[in-house]
Enzyme design. Structure first.
Site, PDB file in Angstrom:
ATOM      1  N   HIS A 156       7.854 -26.705  18.718  1.00 42.90           N
ATOM      2  CA  HIS A 156       8.915 -26.765  17.666  1.00 42.90           C
ATOM      3  C   HIS A 156       9.293 -27.369  16.389  1.00 42.90           C
ATOM      4  CE1 HIS A 156       9.369 -28.989  22.267  1.00 42.90           C
ATOM      5  NE2 HIS A 156       7.928 -29.094  22.146  1.00 42.90           N
ATOM      6  N   SER A 277      15.581  -9.589  -7.050  1.00 41.55           N
ATOM      7  CA  SER A 277      16.669 -10.269  -6.460  1.00 41.55           C
ATOM      8  C   SER A 277      17.382  -9.718  -7.644  1.00 41.55           C
ATOM      9  CB  SER A 277      16.764 -11.740  -6.311  1.00 41.55           C
ATOM     10  OG  SER A 277      18.307 -11.901  -6.725  1.00 41.55           O
ATOM     11  N   LYS A 283      13.076 -14.575  -7.957  1.00 41.36           N
ATOM     12  CA  LYS A 283      13.188 -14.550  -6.507  1.00 41.36           C
ATOM     13  C   LYS A 283      12.009 -13.581  -6.025  1.00 41.36           C
ATOM     14  CE  LYS A 283      15.566 -15.721  -3.442  1.00 41.36           C
ATOM     15  NZ  LYS A 283      17.245 -15.320  -3.203  1.00 41.36           N
ATOM     16  N   GLU A 290      11.769  -8.838   6.837  1.00 46.24           N
ATOM     17  CA  GLU A 290      13.022  -9.322   7.217  1.00 46.24           C
ATOM     18  C   GLU A 290      13.503  -7.651   8.127  1.00 46.24           C
ATOM     19  OE1 GLU A 290      15.822 -11.218   3.989  1.00 46.24           O
ATOM     20  OE2 GLU A 290      13.197 -11.570   3.308  1.00 46.24           O
TER      21      GLU A 290
END
Ligand code: ARG
Length: 454
Positions: A156, A277, A283, A290
Site C-alpha cells: 500500500h 526544466s 529540476k 516517465e
C-alpha cells in the site's frame, strides 16, 4: 500506373483510392522477407517442374540483385506502389520480362503477405528476446551489488517489512524472465509456413509446401489453407507479450520515478539519462522512466487494435488484415526502444544506501518481528500482534522507535519480554534472518540469482 490486376476493370483506379489502399509506406520494411520468400517459392516451382529450371534460376538471381540494390540504396521503393509484394514483382518483371511474370504461379498475395509477416515478426521477436535478455543481465548485475543494501519493503506504499534492494530488484528480474519465455512460446507457435495456402483454397499445381517451409527455417506448415491466410493470432500473441512486458517496465519506471523524488531519494539517475526544466533551474527529471510508463498505453492500444480488427471478419482474407502491420510493428518497435534505453539508465543509477537504510529505521517495519519474538516465547500470534501494535502506538506517542523502548516499558506490556528482545528487532537481523526461499537473506538472494543465471 496500371495495376497488375487491371484486366477485369474498365476504369483506372483513382489516385486517392490508391493512396488510401496502399500499404507500402509501412510494409516496405518487409522487402527482405518478401524477396526471400519469393526465392524459396521460385526454387520450389523449378524443382517441381511447374516452371523451368532456367526460369527459376533467372528469377532467383534477379531477386537477389533486387535485394542488394534495395539494401545498397540503388533501388528506392516506389511510394505509389500498392504494396511491397506488387513493387518487387513489378521490378522483377521490369528486369526480366516474361519470365518474371511466372513467379506468381501457384501463389496469392494472401499467402505471400501471411508468410512475409511471419518472417518479419520472427526476426523482431528475436531482437526483442535479445533486448529483454540484456536488461535481465543488467538487473542481475545490479542485484549482485546490493545483497546487503537494506530498504523498507512496501505494501500500500506504506513501509511494511525490511528487505534488501537486491530482493526488490529480483522481483523485476523474474518478471522479465517470464517475458522472455512468453516471446519464445509465441515464436514457437508462429513458426509454421502458410505459403502454399494460395488465395485460400490451395492449388491444383503439384507444389511442395514442406520444401519452401524447410528452406525458410519453419518448423512445419500451417495445415489448413484457410487458417494459413486468415489468422493473425501470432501477432496478437506477440502484442500481448509486448503489453505484459511494457506493464512490467511501467511499474519499474513508476518506482524509479518515486525513488528519484526528494521524498524518497533512494536513487539518483545519471545526468546523461535525465532532463532539466525550461523554467525551474533546480529540476532534474526522470523523463525516460516517465516516457516508458507513458508508452505502455500505446502498446496496449496496438493489442486492442489487432484484437478488434480480427474479431468480426469472415474467413478467409479480408483487407482489414492489412491493418495488422502498423499495430504489431509499432508494438514491438516501442517495446524495443524502451528496453534499449532502460538498460543504460538502470546501469548508471546511483543508489543512496544511506537513505534506504534511514527509511528502514522509521516506519516500524520490525513490528512483525516483535510479535514473532513473543510467539517464540509461547504467546499466541493474535495476542502478540496486539501487544506489538500497542507498543507501536506508544512509540508514535513518544516519537521513538521500537528499538529505543526501555526494557521496563516492554515488561509492562508483557512479562515475556527480556534483554534478548533487542537483537531480535534489530533491522539488519530482521532482514537477514529471513532465510525462507525467495526472501532477503543473502543465501536466499543468491539462490534466486543462481536460478536466473542458469
Ligand atoms: N497489402 C496487403 C496486406 O497487407 C497484401 C495482401 C493483399 N491481398 C489482397 N487480396 N488484396 O494485407
Amino acid at each position: 500506373m496500371a495495376k497488375m490486376w487491371a484486366g477485369r476493370f474498365q476504369k483506372e483506379e483513382k489516385k486517392e483510392v490508391n493512396d488510401f489502399n496502399s500499404s507500402i509506406s509501412f510494409d516496405g520494411v518487409m522487402f527482405k522477407d518478401d524477396i526471400t520468400g519469393s526465392m524459396a517459392h521460385a526454387r520450389m516451382l523449378g524443382e517441381k517442374g511447374i516452371i523451368s529450371k532456367e526460369d527459376s534460376i533467372l528469377i532467383i538471381n534477379t531477386l537477389a540483385d533486387i535485394l542488394s540494390d534495395i539494401e545498397e540504396g540503388k533501388l528506392m521503393l516506389d511510394p505509389e506502389a500498392e504494396d511491397i509484394h506488387m513493387f518487387v514483382e513489378a521490378e522483377l518483371t521490369k528486369r526480366i520480362g516474361e519470365v518474371g511474370k511466372r513467379l506468381h504461379t501457384a501463389r496469392s498475395r494472401n499467402d505471400q503477405v501471411a508468410l512475409d509477416v511471419r518472417l518479419h515478426l520472427r526476426d523482431m521477436a528475436d531482437s526483442t528476446i535479445q533486448n529483454l535478455n540484456a536488461l535481465l543481465n543488467t538487473i542481475i548485475d545490479l542485484t549482485e551489488k546490493h545483497k546487503s543494501t537494506v530498504m523498507p519493503g512496501y505494501t500500500h506504499l506504506q513501509r511494511a517489512q525490511p528487505i534488501t534492494f537486491a530482493n526488490h530488484l529480483l522481483a523485476y528480474a523474474f518478471m522479465i524472465k517470464r517475458d522472455i519465455e512468453r516471446f519464445m512460446d509465441a515464436k514457437g507457435r508462429m513458426n509454421y509456413s502458410p505459403l502454399g495456402s494460395c488465395a485460400l483454397a490451395g492449388t491444383t499445381y503439384p507444389i511442395d509446401r514442406c520444401m519452401t517451409a524447410d528452406e525458410l527455417g519453419f518448423d512445419g506448415i500451417v495445415l489448413n489453407s484457410l487458417d494459413g491466410v486468415s489468422d493473425r493470432d501470432f501477432a496478437v500473441e506477440l502484442a500481448s507479450a509486448a503489453s505484459i512486458a511494457m506493464m512490467h517496465l511501467s511499474r519499474f519506471s513508476e518506482e524509479i520515478i518515486l525513488w528519484c523524488s526528494w521524498e524518497f531519494k533512494f536513487i539518483e539517475l545519471d545526468d546523461a539519462y535525465s532532463t532539466g526544466s525550461s523554467i525551474m533551474p533546480q529540476k532534474k527529471n526522470p523523463d525516460i522512466a516517465e516516457l516508458v510508463r507513458g508508452k505502455t498505453g500505446r502498446v496496449y492500444g496496438d493489442l486492442i487494435t489487432l484484437l478488434t480488427m480480427l474479431k468480426g471478419i469472415p474467413l478467409a482474407y479480408n483487407k482489414d488484415m492489412q491493418e495488422d502491420k502498423e499495430a504489431i510493428f509499432d508494438s514491438l518497435d516501442t517495446l524495443n526502444q524502451c528496453l534499449k534505453i532502460f538498460k543504460p539508465m538502470l546501469e548508471t543509477i546511483k543508489v543512496n544506501k544511506e537513505n534506504m537504510r534511514n527509511a528502514a529505521k522509521k516506519g516500524f517495519i520490525n513490528a512483525t518481528d516483535l510479535a514473532d519474538y513473543l510467539v517464540k516465547k509461547g504467546m499466541a500470534f493474535r495476542d502478540a500482534y496486539k501487544i506489538s501494535g500497542s507498543l507501536v502506538a506508544y512509540c508514535i506517542d513518544k516519537n521513538i522507535v521500537l528499538e529505543d523502548v526501555p526494557l521496563e516499558v516492554f515488561k509492562e506490556y508483557s512479562t515475556l519480554f527480556d534483554m534478548d528482545v533487542y537483537p531480535e528487532i534489530d533491522i539488519e537481523r530482521c532482514t537477514f534472518k529471513r532465510t525462507s526461499q525467495g526472501a532477503s537473506a543473502i543465501e536466499s538472494v543468491e539462490a534466486q540469482i543462481k536460478a536466473l543465471r542458469s
